[in-house]
Design a protein around this motif. Sequence first.
Motif, mmCIF file in Angstrom:
data_model
loop_
_atom_site.group_PDB
_atom_site.id
_atom_site.type_symbol
_atom_site.label_atom_id
_atom_site.label_comp_id
_atom_site.label_asym_id
_atom_site.label_seq_id
_atom_site.Cartn_x
_atom_site.Cartn_y
_atom_site.Cartn_z
ATOM 1 N N ASP A 9 1.932 -4.239 -3.370
ATOM 2 C CA ASP A 9 1.524 -3.284 -2.334
ATOM 3 C C ASP A 9 0.455 -2.320 -2.834
ATOM 4 O OD1 ASP A 9 2.303 -3.456 0.184
ATOM 5 O OD2 ASP A 9 4.064 -2.173 0.064
ATOM 6 N N ILE A 10 0.784 -1.644 -3.942
ATOM 7 C CA ILE A 10 -0.159 -0.703 -4.554
ATOM 8 C C ILE A 10 -0.104 -0.874 -6.069
ATOM 9 C CG2 ILE A 10 -0.066 1.017 -2.687
ATOM 10 C CD1 ILE A 10 1.888 2.640 -4.329
ATOM 11 N N SER A 11 -1.081 -0.300 -6.776
ATOM 12 C CA SER A 11 -1.151 -0.439 -8.232
ATOM 13 C C SER A 11 0.027 0.254 -8.910
ATOM 14 C CB SER A 11 -2.453 0.189 -8.736
ATOM 15 O OG SER A 11 -2.418 1.593 -8.508
ATOM 16 N N PHE A 12 0.266 -0.076 -10.192
ATOM 17 C CA PHE A 12 1.354 0.582 -10.928
ATOM 18 C C PHE A 12 1.079 2.086 -11.044
ATOM 19 C CE2 PHE A 12 3.113 2.284 -14.903
ATOM 20 C CZ PHE A 12 4.463 2.175 -14.590
ATOM 21 N N ALA A 13 -0.184 2.442 -11.276
ATOM 22 C CA ALA A 13 -0.544 3.875 -11.382
ATOM 23 C C ALA A 13 -0.204 4.596 -10.077
ATOM 24 C CB ALA A 13 -2.033 4.016 -11.701
ATOM 25 N N GLY A 14 -0.500 3.944 -8.952
ATOM 26 C CA GLY A 14 -0.186 4.523 -7.635
ATOM 27 C C GLY A 14 1.308 4.660 -7.423
ATOM 28 N N THR A 15 2.065 3.626 -7.850
ATOM 29 C CA THR A 15 3.525 3.657 -7.741
ATOM 30 C C THR A 15 4.109 4.754 -8.617
ATOM 31 O OG1 THR A 15 3.468 1.252 -7.454
ATOM 32 C CG2 THR A 15 5.616 2.221 -7.891
ATOM 33 N N LEU A 289 12.529 9.452 1.265
ATOM 34 C CA LEU A 289 11.655 9.751 2.419
ATOM 35 C C LEU A 289 10.252 10.107 1.935
ATOM 36 C CD1 LEU A 289 13.909 11.913 4.806
ATOM 37 C CD2 LEU A 289 13.043 9.632 5.256
ATOM 38 N N THR A 290 10.185 10.971 0.899
ATOM 39 C CA THR A 290 8.887 11.383 0.348
ATOM 40 C C THR A 290 8.177 10.196 -0.293
ATOM 41 O OG1 THR A 290 9.902 13.528 -0.144
ATOM 42 C CG2 THR A 290 7.759 13.109 -1.137
ATOM 43 N N LEU A 291 8.946 9.384 -1.025
ATOM 44 C CA LEU A 291 8.373 8.220 -1.713
ATOM 45 C C LEU A 291 7.737 7.236 -0.730
ATOM 46 C CD1 LEU A 291 8.030 6.549 -4.367
ATOM 47 C CD2 LEU A 291 10.261 5.551 -3.884
ATOM 48 N N GLU A 292 8.447 6.946 0.349
ATOM 49 C CA GLU A 292 7.917 6.003 1.340
ATOM 50 C C GLU A 292 6.595 6.514 1.922
ATOM 51 O OE1 GLU A 292 9.203 3.047 2.109
ATOM 52 O OE2 GLU A 292 11.365 3.092 1.756
ATOM 53 N N GLN A 293 6.551 7.825 2.226
ATOM 54 C CA GLN A 293 5.320 8.401 2.796
ATOM 55 C C GLN A 293 4.201 8.459 1.753
ATOM 56 O OE1 GLN A 293 5.302 8.739 6.105
ATOM 57 N NE2 GLN A 293 7.435 8.090 5.899
ATOM 58 N N ALA A 294 4.557 8.818 0.516
ATOM 59 C CA ALA A 294 3.558 8.911 -0.569
ATOM 60 C C ALA A 294 2.937 7.541 -0.839
ATOM 61 C CB ALA A 294 4.209 9.460 -1.832
ATOM 62 N N LYS A 295 3.776 6.502 -0.812
ATOM 63 C CA LYS A 295 3.258 5.148 -1.067
ATOM 64 C C LYS A 295 2.331 4.685 0.064
ATOM 65 C CE LYS A 295 5.706 2.541 -4.133
ATOM 66 N NZ LYS A 295 6.636 1.525 -4.550
ATOM 67 N N LYS A 296 2.685 5.067 1.297
ATOM 68 C CA LYS A 296 1.800 4.731 2.427
ATOM 69 C C LYS A 296 0.447 5.400 2.245
ATOM 70 C CE LYS A 296 5.171 3.899 6.101
ATOM 71 N NZ LYS A 296 5.906 4.520 7.197
ATOM 72 N N PHE A 297 0.493 6.674 1.806
ATOM 73 C CA PHE A 297 -0.735 7.445 1.594
ATOM 74 C C PHE A 297 -1.589 6.809 0.489
ATOM 75 C CE2 PHE A 297 -2.898 10.987 -0.696
ATOM 76 C CZ PHE A 297 -3.767 11.380 0.321
ATOM 77 N N VAL A 298 -0.953 6.454 -0.636
ATOM 78 C CA VAL A 298 -1.664 5.836 -1.761
ATOM 79 C C VAL A 298 -2.236 4.479 -1.335
ATOM 80 C CG1 VAL A 298 -1.383 4.839 -4.080
ATOM 81 C CG2 VAL A 298 -0.344 7.039 -3.557
ATOM 82 N N LYS A 299 -1.452 3.730 -0.572
ATOM 83 C CA LYS A 299 -1.908 2.409 -0.100
ATOM 84 C C LYS A 299 -3.166 2.544 0.767
ATOM 85 C CE LYS A 299 -0.255 -1.788 2.176
ATOM 86 N NZ LYS A 299 0.788 -2.373 3.020
ATOM 87 N N SER A 300 -3.167 3.587 1.630
ATOM 88 C CA SER A 300 -4.337 3.786 2.493
ATOM 89 C C SER A 300 -5.573 4.151 1.684
ATOM 90 C CB SER A 300 -4.043 4.894 3.541
ATOM 91 O OG SER A 300 -3.953 6.152 2.902
ATOM 92 N N ILE A 301 -5.378 4.888 0.573
ATOM 93 C CA ILE A 301 -6.511 5.253 -0.303
ATOM 94 C C ILE A 301 -7.002 4.029 -1.049
ATOM 95 C CG2 ILE A 301 -7.176 6.570 -2.368
ATOM 96 C CD1 ILE A 301 -5.224 8.751 -1.444
ATOM 97 N N GLU A 302 -6.059 3.265 -1.624
ATOM 98 C CA GLU A 302 -6.422 2.100 -2.443
ATOM 99 C C GLU A 302 -7.033 0.961 -1.633
ATOM 100 O OE1 GLU A 302 -3.439 2.600 -6.276
ATOM 101 O OE2 GLU A 302 -3.191 0.868 -4.970
ATOM 102 N N SER A 303 -6.640 0.856 -0.366
ATOM 103 C CA SER A 303 -7.171 -0.244 0.450
ATOM 104 C C SER A 303 -8.415 0.172 1.235
ATOM 105 C CB SER A 303 -6.095 -0.775 1.398
ATOM 106 O OG SER A 303 -5.646 0.274 2.244
#
Length: 304
Positions: A9-15, A289-303
Amino acid sequence: MVAGDSKSDISFAGTFASSAFAACFAEICTIPLDTAKVRLQLQKKAVAGDGIALPKYKGMLGTVGTIAREEGLASLWKGIVPGLHRQCLFGGLRIGLYEPIKNLYVGENFVGDVPLTTKILAGLTTGALAISVANPTDLVKVRLQAEGKLAAGVPRRYSGALNAYSTIVKQEGVRALWTGLGPNVARNAIINAAELASYDQVKQTILKIPGFTDNVVTHLLSGLGAGFVAVCVGSPVDVVKSRMMGDSSYKGTIDCFVKTLKNDGPLAFYKGFIPNFGRLGSWNVIMFLTLEQAKKFVKSIESA
């Protein structure tokens, strides 16, 4: 995935960044309950013959109230600095590594639902690895939280988190920072497996129910389930860990376990169960809850 569906989904650094941020945010919100839990666990029964001595702390809210009244509101956030050090390292590593380790165990060509046993094994592995790195932060956090109101003129043991690290190294040696590593590895490996595997499993189960989607309600229910399972499984190890870190008179994990059982009875291992669930239940809900939203945010930046 704990917070996503595809393997990459996202990079290890993003995770890692998402995990560390979510863990730190949950820590700030719930540390007053953790301080109350530590005080309750370190409180021992009145010595025989001293029957009139009543316990100073009673119940989670009572303990929070006593600490706030006697030591000031800020005392409830005692240990927040090493607590955040711990969550950056421990939270980032245990959650960030969970998915790669789980994928390593099943193999890259695996298709379908990952077995629960593999999820538990991945949780045990990342919990043990992460706390081996972060143990000094945990020790300092417990030492700062354990210090109650002092008599007039009595100096504090440590002036702050950084002073605590340096004082412990000077007075007790570098190895002392890894005091209680045995029960801490056991506790954190077990609780990590209970949290991450149960969150993963509950979420996977809920998503198969018609009408449920990967949204906040699902994350909330999965987080509560993860917190409850973690407390039931981890409470006895948690009590031993807190006692060993707060009191250096124990010779080891087994000595602490036997003395606690002999002096305080088996229920002592579930001392602070309600504050522990209040703490871990709310911690898990906020963190996931925070993790799910943070990962969505990181995914949008990375993609992007």
